[in-house]
Design a protein around this motif. Structure first.
Motif, short mmCIF file in Angstrom:
data_model
loop_
_atom_site.label_atom_id
_atom_site.label_comp_id
_atom_site.label_asym_id
_atom_site.label_seq_id
_atom_site.Cartn_x
_atom_site.Cartn_y
_atom_site.Cartn_z
N ARG A 1 0.84 -1.19 0.00
CA ARG A 1 0.00 0.00 0.00
C ARG A 1 0.88 1.25 0.00
N ASN A 2 0.36 2.29 -0.65
CA ASN A 2 1.14 3.52 -0.79
C ASN A 2 0.90 4.52 0.33
N GLU A 3 0.04 4.20 1.28
CA GLU A 3 -0.33 5.18 2.28
C GLU A 3 0.87 5.62 3.12
N ILE A 4 0.80 6.88 3.55
CA ILE A 4 1.82 7.44 4.43
C ILE A 4 1.71 6.77 5.80
N LYS A 5 2.85 6.38 6.35
CA LYS A 5 2.88 5.70 7.64
C LYS A 5 3.43 6.62 8.73
N PHE A 6 2.83 6.55 9.91
CA PHE A 6 3.34 7.23 11.10
C PHE A 6 3.59 6.18 12.18
N GLY A 7 4.76 6.21 12.76
CA GLY A 7 5.09 5.28 13.84
C GLY A 7 6.10 5.88 14.79
N PHE A 8 6.87 5.03 15.46
CA PHE A 8 7.81 5.49 16.47
C PHE A 8 8.78 4.36 16.79
N TRP A 9 9.86 4.72 17.47
CA TRP A 9 10.80 3.73 18.00
C TRP A 9 10.41 3.38 19.42
N ASN A 10 10.62 2.11 19.78
CA ASN A 10 10.16 1.60 21.06
C ASN A 10 11.25 0.71 21.65
N TYR A 11 11.74 1.07 22.82
CA TYR A 11 12.81 0.31 23.46
C TYR A 11 12.35 -0.33 24.77
N VAL A 12 11.06 -0.24 25.09
CA VAL A 12 10.53 -0.84 26.32
C VAL A 12 10.38 -2.34 26.13
N GLU A 13 10.75 -3.11 27.15
CA GLU A 13 10.66 -4.57 27.04
C GLU A 13 9.22 -5.04 27.06
N SER A 14 8.97 -6.11 26.34
CA SER A 14 7.65 -6.72 26.30
C SER A 14 7.19 -7.09 27.70
N GLY A 15 5.92 -6.82 27.99
CA GLY A 15 5.35 -7.15 29.29
C GLY A 15 5.30 -6.01 30.27
N VAL A 16 6.07 -4.96 30.04
CA VAL A 16 6.03 -3.81 30.95
C VAL A 16 4.68 -3.11 30.85
N PHE A 17 4.22 -2.90 29.62
CA PHE A 17 2.89 -2.37 29.37
C PHE A 17 2.07 -3.41 28.61
N GLY A 18 0.77 -3.39 28.84
CA GLY A 18 -0.12 -4.32 28.16
C GLY A 18 -0.84 -3.67 27.00
N ARG A 19 -1.94 -4.28 26.59
CA ARG A 19 -2.67 -3.82 25.41
C ARG A 19 -3.24 -2.42 25.58
N GLU A 20 -3.34 -1.94 26.83
CA GLU A 20 -3.84 -0.59 27.03
C GLU A 20 -2.93 0.45 26.39
N ALA A 21 -1.65 0.11 26.19
CA ALA A 21 -0.72 1.04 25.56
C ALA A 21 -1.10 1.36 24.13
N VAL A 22 -1.80 0.45 23.47
CA VAL A 22 -2.17 0.66 22.06
C VAL A 22 -3.10 1.85 21.92
N SER A 23 -3.88 2.16 22.97
CA SER A 23 -4.77 3.32 22.90
C SER A 23 -3.96 4.61 22.76
N ASP A 24 -2.78 4.68 23.38
CA ASP A 24 -1.92 5.86 23.21
C ASP A 24 -1.50 6.00 21.75
N TRP A 25 -1.17 4.88 21.13
CA TRP A 25 -0.71 4.91 19.73
C TRP A 25 -1.85 5.31 18.80
N LYS A 26 -3.03 4.79 19.07
CA LYS A 26 -4.19 5.11 18.25
C LYS A 26 -4.55 6.59 18.38
N ASP A 27 -4.60 7.08 19.62
CA ASP A 27 -4.93 8.49 19.84
C ASP A 27 -3.93 9.41 19.17
N MET A 28 -2.70 8.97 19.06
CA MET A 28 -1.62 9.75 18.47
C MET A 28 -1.68 9.76 16.94
N HIS A 29 -2.61 9.00 16.37
CA HIS A 29 -2.78 8.87 14.92
C HIS A 29 -1.59 8.17 14.27
N CYS A 30 -1.08 7.15 14.94
CA CYS A 30 -0.07 6.29 14.35
C CYS A 30 -0.77 5.12 13.65
#
Length: 392
Positions: free
Chosen positions: A2-31
């Protein structure tokens, strides 16, 4: 792809520190292309990564999966046979999930690690089929002999290193990071901005040759010689990189998880994921892009870019062409003019970006057909124009 523009970020936090609730931050941020928490199968729970993938799927996002089994330094440590076994298992664990974009293969290989990096990409592409590996490089053409002394190679060698990777792997996209555009006032800010634009041009030229997109990682936190970005900086970084052909933007980096290291101002802070002013800045600017620019950007590609007011490369100096006679600012600030073509229709567009990082400008465009357009732009702000009305 797909040609759509992507927005993301770098993440260095280890798995398990935050759960699925963290995804709401990413969604709200329009990533729409976040990077996962880092996963090591010997220490972390598989279900934690699957929970994040499920939440991404529910929110219509794909995830760059950071799994140590697909990293190029793992290949160096364990050898090819064991590495292949690990990639196969990572693919079984996460690769078939609908929200998986691809596996992260590593960041910033040194010139002497290029062969290892290339081999890693080849193996991950072979044993994780249908996915897009994310490989990130450095701003190789960083600007002059001082940079060459730091990295130990000149521009010709840098071009060869990147081209070897593209030619030998057929990787579907490439990324790199650069922050010199946000040097603090004690450093040579003009040189940093020159380097930023020059490297964008170099990656755009090479990736166009191989007909793949490139993503650029931009600054979201203060550290070392780089300032904490303002909202003007965030806007400026988004639209200057898009005007130079970038198809994805990742922010460095999202989470502040320690102190005493000079890294400050990250979008999310501490174990409570406190939303900082930089989080709100990125949220607003990515929201504005989604509202007013995304629909058009997702269906067109950059074909040429020019500058006025600040010329970092003589080849980018704007001169009158068959469409535009003149561009003039009320103030003698830098301006970026970019031409685009729609993938399907072939319709042509132009963007104008105020390339001053702190001050607004009133810009006048004079077209060859006698029309004029006059508008103000905030620092880093973009104006989009469809060229049909200006071509006859």
């Amino acid at each position: 792809m797909r040609n759509e523009i992507k927005f993301g970020f770098w993440n260095y936090v280890e798995s398990g520190v935050f759960g699925r609730e963290a995804v709401s931050d990413w969604k709200d941020m329009h990533c729409n292309l976040p990077m996962s928490f880092t996963y090591d199968y010997t220490r972390h729970k598989k279900q934690d990564m699957l929970d994040i993938l499920d939440a991404c799927q529910e929110n219509d996002m794909q995830l760059i999966v950071c799994d140590s089994r697909t990293h190029f330094r793992t290949l160096c440590e364990v050898g090819e046979t064991r590495f292949i076994e690990g990639v196969k298992q990572a693919y079984l664990d996460f690769g078939t999930h609908p929200a998986t974009f691809g596996f992260f293969v590593g960041d910033e290989p040194r010139p002497d690690e290029n062969e290892l990096y290339i081999r890693t990409v080849q193996l991950v592409m072979a044993y994780a089929p249908g996915l897009i590996p994310f490989a990130n490089l450095v701003p190789y053409w960083g600007g002059g002999s001082d940079y060459d002394m730091l990295v130990g190679a000149g521009e010709e060698e840098h071009t060869r290193l990147v081209e070897d990777l593209l030619r030998e792997t057929h990787i579907p996209l490439i990324g790199y990071d650069q922050y010199s555009q946000c040097l603090n006032e004690a450093h040579n800010q003009e040189c940093g901005i020159n380097s930023y634009f020059y490297v964008l041009d170099q990656y755009n030229a090479l990736t166009k040759k191989y007909e793949i997109p490139f993503y650029v990682t931009l600054l979201a936190c203060g550290h070392w010689a780089f300032r904490v970005p303002t909202e003007d900086d965030i806007r400026w970084q988004i639209y200057t990189s898009l005007a130079h052909g970038a198809r994805g933007i990742l922010w460095f980096h999202l989470y502040q998880y320690d102190a005493g290291s000079s890294y400050v101002g990250m979008p999310l802070c501490g174990p409570g994921r406190l939303r900082t002013p930089v989080y709100d800045m990125i949220l607003r600017q990515q929201y504005i892009f989604d509202c007013y620019y995304r629909e058009q950007f997702d269906k067109m590609e950059m074909t040429a870019v020019y500058h006025t007011g600040h010329i970092y490369d003589p080849r980018r100096r704007f001169c009158a062409d068959d469409i535009l006679l003149d561009v003039n600012g009320k103030f003698s600030y830098p301006t970026i003019l970019t031409y685009y073509k729609e993938y399907e229709s072939g319709d042509r567009w132009m963007s104008v970006v105020n390339a001053h990082q702190r001050l607004a400008n009133r810009i006048t465009l004079k077209f060859q057909n006698g029309r004029e357009e006059v508008f103000w732009l905030a620092p880093g702000e973009m104006k989009l124009l469809k060229l049909d009305a200006y071509m006859n």
